[in-house]
Design a protein around this motif. Sequence first.
Motif, short mmCIF file in Angstrom:
data_model
loop_
_atom_site.label_atom_id
_atom_site.label_comp_id
_atom_site.label_asym_id
_atom_site.label_seq_id
_atom_site.Cartn_x
_atom_site.Cartn_y
_atom_site.Cartn_z
N ASP A 1 0.80 -1.22 0.00
CA ASP A 1 0.00 0.00 0.00
C ASP A 1 0.84 1.28 0.00
OD1 ASP A 1 1.03 -0.12 2.55
OD2 ASP A 1 -0.88 0.25 3.57
N ALA A 2 2.13 1.16 -0.28
CA ALA A 2 2.99 2.35 -0.26
C ALA A 2 2.55 3.37 -1.31
CB ALA A 2 4.44 1.97 -0.49
N GLU A 3 2.46 4.62 -0.89
CA GLU A 3 2.14 5.72 -1.80
C GLU A 3 3.40 6.39 -2.33
OE1 GLU A 3 -1.69 7.86 -0.16
OE2 GLU A 3 -0.40 7.22 1.50
N VAL A 4 4.50 6.24 -1.59
CA VAL A 4 5.80 6.75 -2.01
C VAL A 4 6.83 5.67 -1.75
CG1 VAL A 4 7.55 8.54 -1.70
CG2 VAL A 4 5.14 9.11 -1.37
N VAL A 5 7.65 5.39 -2.75
CA VAL A 5 8.75 4.44 -2.59
C VAL A 5 10.05 5.21 -2.76
CG1 VAL A 5 9.87 2.35 -3.44
CG2 VAL A 5 7.36 2.52 -3.44
N LEU A 6 10.95 5.07 -1.80
CA LEU A 6 12.23 5.75 -1.80
C LEU A 6 13.35 4.71 -1.87
CD1 LEU A 6 11.48 8.29 1.09
CD2 LEU A 6 11.25 8.68 -1.37
N ALA A 7 14.38 4.99 -2.66
CA ALA A 7 15.49 4.05 -2.79
C ALA A 7 16.79 4.83 -2.95
CB ALA A 7 15.28 3.12 -3.97
N GLY A 8 17.68 4.69 -2.00
CA GLY A 8 18.96 5.40 -2.06
C GLY A 8 20.10 4.48 -2.43
N ASP A 9 20.80 4.81 -3.50
CA ASP A 9 22.04 4.10 -3.87
C ASP A 9 21.82 2.59 -4.08
OD1 ASP A 9 24.73 4.28 -4.54
OD2 ASP A 9 25.20 5.46 -2.77
N VAL A 10 20.87 2.24 -4.94
CA VAL A 10 20.55 0.82 -5.15
C VAL A 10 21.01 0.28 -6.49
CG1 VAL A 10 18.58 0.79 -3.57
CG2 VAL A 10 18.24 1.47 -5.95
N PHE A 11 21.62 1.10 -7.33
CA PHE A 11 22.00 0.66 -8.68
C PHE A 11 23.51 0.42 -8.78
CE2 PHE A 11 17.89 2.67 -9.31
CZ PHE A 11 17.27 1.76 -10.13
N TYR A 12 24.07 -0.24 -7.77
CA TYR A 12 25.52 -0.44 -7.70
C TYR A 12 25.99 -1.72 -8.37
CZ TYR A 12 23.80 -3.08 -3.68
OH TYR A 12 23.09 -3.94 -2.88
N SER A 13 25.09 -2.62 -8.73
CA SER A 13 25.48 -3.83 -9.46
C SER A 13 24.40 -4.14 -10.49
CB SER A 13 25.66 -5.03 -8.51
OG SER A 13 24.40 -5.54 -8.10
N GLU A 14 24.78 -4.85 -11.55
CA GLU A 14 23.82 -5.13 -12.61
C GLU A 14 22.67 -6.01 -12.13
OE1 GLU A 14 23.81 -6.46 -17.33
OE2 GLU A 14 25.56 -6.91 -16.07
N ALA A 15 23.01 -7.05 -11.37
CA ALA A 15 21.97 -7.96 -10.89
C ALA A 15 20.99 -7.25 -9.98
CB ALA A 15 22.61 -9.14 -10.18
N MET A 16 21.52 -6.44 -9.07
CA MET A 16 20.66 -5.69 -8.16
C MET A 16 19.82 -4.68 -8.93
SD MET A 16 19.79 -5.05 -4.96
CE MET A 16 19.36 -3.74 -3.79
N LEU B 1 14.81 -2.27 -10.53
CA LEU B 1 14.06 -1.53 -11.53
C LEU B 1 12.69 -2.17 -11.77
CD1 LEU B 1 13.86 0.77 -13.56
CD2 LEU B 1 14.93 -0.74 -15.25
N ARG B 2 12.66 -3.48 -11.89
CA ARG B 2 11.37 -4.15 -12.11
C ARG B 2 10.42 -3.90 -10.95
NH1 ARG B 2 14.80 -8.19 -14.44
NH2 ARG B 2 14.82 -9.39 -12.49
N PHE B 3 10.96 -3.96 -9.72
CA PHE B 3 10.13 -3.69 -8.54
C PHE B 3 9.61 -2.26 -8.56
CE2 PHE B 3 9.52 -2.08 -4.29
CZ PHE B 3 8.82 -3.09 -3.65
N LEU B 4 10.48 -1.31 -8.85
CA LEU B 4 10.08 0.09 -8.83
C LEU B 4 9.06 0.40 -9.93
CD1 LEU B 4 13.51 1.84 -8.11
CD2 LEU B 4 11.70 1.24 -6.48
N LEU B 5 9.23 -0.22 -11.08
CA LEU B 5 8.26 -0.02 -12.16
C LEU B 5 6.89 -0.56 -11.77
CD1 LEU B 5 10.48 -0.84 -15.25
CD2 LEU B 5 9.39 1.36 -14.77
N GLY C 1 0.55 3.09 -8.87
CA GLY C 1 0.18 4.42 -8.42
C GLY C 1 1.12 5.09 -7.46
N ALA C 2 2.22 4.44 -7.08
CA ALA C 2 3.16 5.04 -6.14
C ALA C 2 4.09 6.02 -6.85
CB ALA C 2 3.99 3.96 -5.45
N SER C 3 4.51 7.03 -6.11
CA SER C 3 5.56 7.93 -6.57
C SER C 3 6.90 7.32 -6.16
CB SER C 3 5.39 9.31 -5.92
OG SER C 3 6.46 10.16 -6.24
N VAL C 4 7.84 7.19 -7.10
CA VAL C 4 9.12 6.53 -6.83
C VAL C 4 10.25 7.53 -7.01
CG1 VAL C 4 10.74 4.76 -7.60
CG2 VAL C 4 8.29 4.24 -7.48
N LEU C 5 11.03 7.74 -5.93
CA LEU C 5 12.19 8.63 -5.96
C LEU C 5 13.44 7.84 -5.64
CD1 LEU C 5 9.86 10.71 -5.81
CD2 LEU C 5 11.31 12.08 -4.32
N VAL C 6 14.49 8.12 -6.37
CA VAL C 6 15.76 7.42 -6.23
C VAL C 6 16.88 8.44 -6.03
CG1 VAL C 6 17.47 6.07 -7.51
CG2 VAL C 6 15.07 5.40 -7.57
N GLY C 7 17.78 8.15 -5.11
CA GLY C 7 19.00 8.94 -4.96
C GLY C 7 20.18 8.16 -5.49
#
Length: 222
Positions: A138-153, A158-162, A168-174
């Motif tokens: 039920d998250a309305e906002v998903v936040l993810a900091g520094d998660v693109f450090y390896s190809e597998a991860m 990305l699939r999860f965030l999409l 309907g969630a807003s997704v922000l990445v740092g």
Amino acid sequence: MSALSAAFVRLHARLTPVAFVPEVRLHQADEPIGLWELTEGEFRSDRPPPFWAFAWAGGQGLARYVTDHPETVAGRRVLDLASGSGLVAIAAARAGAAAVRAVEIDELAVAAVALNAEANGVRVDAELGDILDGDAHDAEVVLAGDVFYSEAMANRVLRFLLRATRAGASVLVGDPGRAFLPRERFDELAAYQVPVSEALESVRVKRTTVWRLRAGRPTAAD
């Protein structure tokens, strides 16, 4: 949070202000290499590296953005993915989020999130588990900091965030320019010069960008 995990975090990390978000204090390690080896974090075992013990650039940038733009999360249910120290989750709670869920695969990180939330006087529900093959509930906002450090991860995240954006969630990445961030999927919201540990990043400052994910249309790769 087990007593043993909490004791480990307290023993090996000191409660200090975060360099780029001094409003928040975290249990942070003074010397990264020794702790990395102590937790067998050089990918030699199944134990995750001690990401929880450091304020990584992506998390610092995202926490700064949420702190400066509380309307991003205020009154909303927030999921902090791969929370690490809990920095971003704590920033969201301080900014007025209705509820904050912080998910990690490392039980030491879950302990650190709980201890750090308590130290900052906010409530964060720290959860142990790998949810990347599921959804954001039920998250309305998903936040993810520094998660693109390896190809597998990066591919799994990305699939999860999409899926989250399409629900309907807003997704922000740092992100501080990691190699596996698919920039074509994102819109830039802000950029910062974030101080970092030279022992971890080989530099003292990293340009860090806060991005918003575009939902787009599903493809076979998604």
